[in-house]
Design an enzyme around this catalytic site. Structure first.
Site, mmCIF file in Angstrom:
data_model
loop_
_atom_site.group_PDB
_atom_site.id
_atom_site.type_symbol
_atom_site.label_atom_id
_atom_site.label_comp_id
_atom_site.label_asym_id
_atom_site.label_seq_id
_atom_site.Cartn_x
_atom_site.Cartn_y
_atom_site.Cartn_z
ATOM 1 C CB ALA A 146 0.290 -8.395 3.209
ATOM 2 N N PRO A 147 3.159 -9.754 4.068
ATOM 3 C CG PRO A 147 4.319 -11.078 2.544
ATOM 4 C CD PRO A 147 2.956 -10.872 3.133
ATOM 5 C CB VAL A 167 7.793 -1.735 4.936
ATOM 6 C CG1 VAL A 167 7.779 -0.547 5.890
ATOM 7 C CG2 VAL A 167 9.218 -2.224 4.692
ATOM 8 N NE ARG A 168 2.184 -5.014 9.877
ATOM 9 C CZ ARG A 168 2.614 -6.230 9.553
ATOM 10 N NH1 ARG A 168 3.233 -6.421 8.396
ATOM 11 N NH2 ARG A 168 2.433 -7.260 10.359
ATOM 12 N N GLY A 169 2.338 -0.140 5.978
ATOM 13 C CA GLY A 169 2.046 1.130 5.325
ATOM 14 C C GLY A 169 1.659 2.216 6.312
ATOM 15 C CG MET A 170 3.827 5.632 6.595
ATOM 16 S SD MET A 170 4.725 7.135 6.141
ATOM 17 C CE MET A 170 6.426 6.594 6.398
ATOM 18 C CG ASP A 226 -8.278 -3.430 -12.173
ATOM 19 O OD1 ASP A 226 -8.616 -2.318 -11.724
ATOM 20 O OD2 ASP A 226 -9.065 -4.174 -12.788
#
Length: 577
Positions: free
Chosen positions: A318-319, A321-324, A374
């Site tokens: 997904a476009p 910022v990569r999550g931590m 949701d």
């Protein structure tokens, strides 16, 4: 004592469990009217959470009953289940909620077997029910024909939808609704002798509101129609406004809202009616909106496998910022993201896997006030390797090898959540005009405030953790640090003891695990100085600890704060001038 049982008896036991679930579901739902009339707002919130949890509780109860009454050799013989399924089909054939009964069967099967045994022979991967059944239906709507006299039709609606609490000011509301309809619709509509108003017989309840839902139509056109009703304690029931705009009605039925409490004798019929009003909504979303979130999950899964089978779409990251904590991927042509928990988190994150799961369940059960997306939770998704872009699959295998496994030509995803895809707010702002930026930042602040009013603190309020929907609403979707507002200790930064304190890289004051300093928000939230200054003008009170402490006090006093899922229109005096 375990004993042998024919397939029809096992099917009947499964159906008996479903009947117990449906009876209790209806009991909770039927109490919504009394809770609205008696202004029992906290009880309404508890009932909503109770009904959400009911499904899994009753599935577990039914599975336990089957295990206790039948030998494993009989119950867990997967070869018998096509016969059990056939017997079950015969038993649900004349039901008015047969599609829900199919989903219940699937839940029981999955409670007994691993997902390795899923097939259309043993489960209802595809429904066997026609979308519109031919047998008799209960009358579900009321139709009014103004014949050029809209006021008279409105009076009849007020009479037909009475409560045990009187209207606050019936005459005022009649004038207001009449004026709003004339204002909102093209001039000719209200005068058209063929105009008709069709309303669903059951009232929709949610939080502190009640809604009459239906449509206005002529032989050539139709408009959705929603009357929101409020109960002002000590004053009575009032018609708050009238909504005829499809986009606004769509927001009322949004995936960011809590589920409605509404009497639904024939679920498929109600969903079909809502689909005519809101053609842009998928069946999954409509079933979910009226409380049948497991049916919504079934409809979503069927749409997903159909999409994969009929398109060349492939999963990509997904476009944004990569999550931590989470890794997120999507199908470009399917308006959903898939979220998995990483095996290892960034060192700055203090949560673990179990905590993340608890946070997502908190969101499921809580009032989402139109500002939390949701989610649906899935286990053991299986997709062809060919449906993944190589870079996407490689990244998933790297960050979550315990969750994502390649088995031959199949990718197994042991656990994930699905969520509506949105444009990350930080990306949206990169291309936004000045007016769009102002509108988005204003809604971002409103989202934070409305969540706080519902006793939710997002935790990580960075722009990247909020998304913009197709209707331009700002919604929070990163839940690993979410918590109840009343758990947070909002503080002011103490005055420095010495001039050197301000130059130090370490704080000169103690910081507890739940301490939050709103004064730090501007620097933390906004790199762009123009955005920082604009947000301070729009929502500067969010930077003051006293604002947050005041909300906490109201929540502790038991106040349920109003958050409306629609734009409130002019006062009667303004409109009738």
């Amino acid at each position: 004592m375990v004993q042998s049982a024919p397939a029809s008896e096992i099917a009947a036991l499964i159906l008996r469990g479903f009947d117990a679930y449906r009876e209790q579901f209806r009991e909770i739902t039927d109490g919504a009217r009394a809770r609205f009339e008696q202004a029992q707002w906290q009880e309404a919130q508890r009932a909503s959470a109770q009904r959400i949890n009911l499904y899994e509780e009753k599935v577990a109860e039914t599975v336990a009953g089957l295990r206790a009454g039948l030998a494993d050799s009989e119950l867990l013989d997967v070869e018998r289940w096509p016969i059990i399924k056939s017997a079950y089909i015969a038993q649900i054939d004349l039901r008015l909620d047969d599609e829900l009964a199919e989903t219940w069967f699937n839940s029981i099967f999955c409670g007994l077997f691993s997902h390795d045994n899923i097939s259309d022979g043993t489960m209802f991967v595809h429904t066997t029910r026609p979308s519109l059944r031919a047998h008799a239906r209960a009358p579900y709507t009321r139709t009014y024909r103004p014949g050029g006299d809209l006021r008279q039709a409105l009076e009849k609606i007020f009479d037909d939808y009475r409560f045990d609490v009187p209207y606050d000011d019936r005459e005022r509301d009649l004038e207001r609704i009449d004026a709003l309809l004339h204002s909102n619709l093209p001039d000719w509509v209200c005068k058209d002798p063929d105009l008709a108003i069709e309303l669903i017989g059951s009232v929709f309840y949610r939080n502190k509101g009640a809604y009459l839902v239906g449509r206005l139509f002529t032989p050539d056109e139709q408009w959705p129609l929603v009357f929101p009703l409020l109960h002002r304690e000590g004053h009575g029931i009032q018609f708050d406004t009238v909504i005829t705009d499809e986009a606004e009605v769509s927001i009322i039925f949004s995936f960011t809202r809590s589920y409605f409490m509404v009497d639904v004798p024939v679920p498929a019929e109600l969903v079909a009616f809502l689909k005519r009003l809101l053609p842009g909504k998928h069946l999954a979303e409509l079933y979910t909106s009226i409380g049948f979130y497991k049916q919504g999950k079934s409809e979503f899964y069927r749409a997903l496998i159909n999409h994969l089978a009929t398109t060349d779409d492939r999963f990509v990251m997904a476009p944004g910022v990569r999550g931590m904590v989470m890794s997120v991927f999507t199908l470009p042509g399917f308006n959903t993201v898939f979220k998995i928990i990483k095996d290892r988190f960034n060192p700055s994150k203090s949560v673990d896997h179990a905590t993340v799961i608890q946070k997502y369940q908190l969101v499921k059960n809580h009032d989402r006030v139109g500002r939390l997306a949701d989610t649906q939770q899935f286990a053991d998704f299986r997709f062809p390797v060919s449906k993944f872009e190589p870079e996407c699959l490689a990244e998933l295998l790297e960050v979550a090898p315990s969750t994502v496994v390649v088995e031959g030509d199949v990718v197994l995803i042991r656990h994930c959540w699905t969520e509506r895809r949105m444009t990350p707010l930080n990306i949206y702002l990169e291309n936004a005009s000045e007016a769009q930026t102002r509108e988005a930042l204003n809604d971002y602040g409103l989202a934070i405030k409305q969540l706080a009013a519902a006793n939710i603190f997002p935790g990580d309020m960075l722009l990247k953790n909020f998304g913009v929907t197709r209707h331009g609403r700002v919604v929070f979707y990163d839940y690993d640090e979410i918590c109840y507002l009343t758990e947070v200790n909002f503080r002011y930064i103490p005055e420095p003891r010495f001039p050197e304190d301000e130059m130090s890289s370490e704080p000169w004051y103690s910081v507890g695990p739940n301490d939050v300093f709103p004064e730090e928000f501007p620097r933390f939230l906004f790199v762009d100085l123009d955005q920082r200054r604009l947000f301070a003008k729009l929502h500067g009170n969010l930077y003051d600890a006293k604002y947050w402490q005041g909300l906490q006090q109201q929540i502790r006093e038991g106040k349920v704060i109003d958050v409306f899922p629609y734009r409130r229109q002019e006062t009667p005096e303004q409109l009738l001038k």
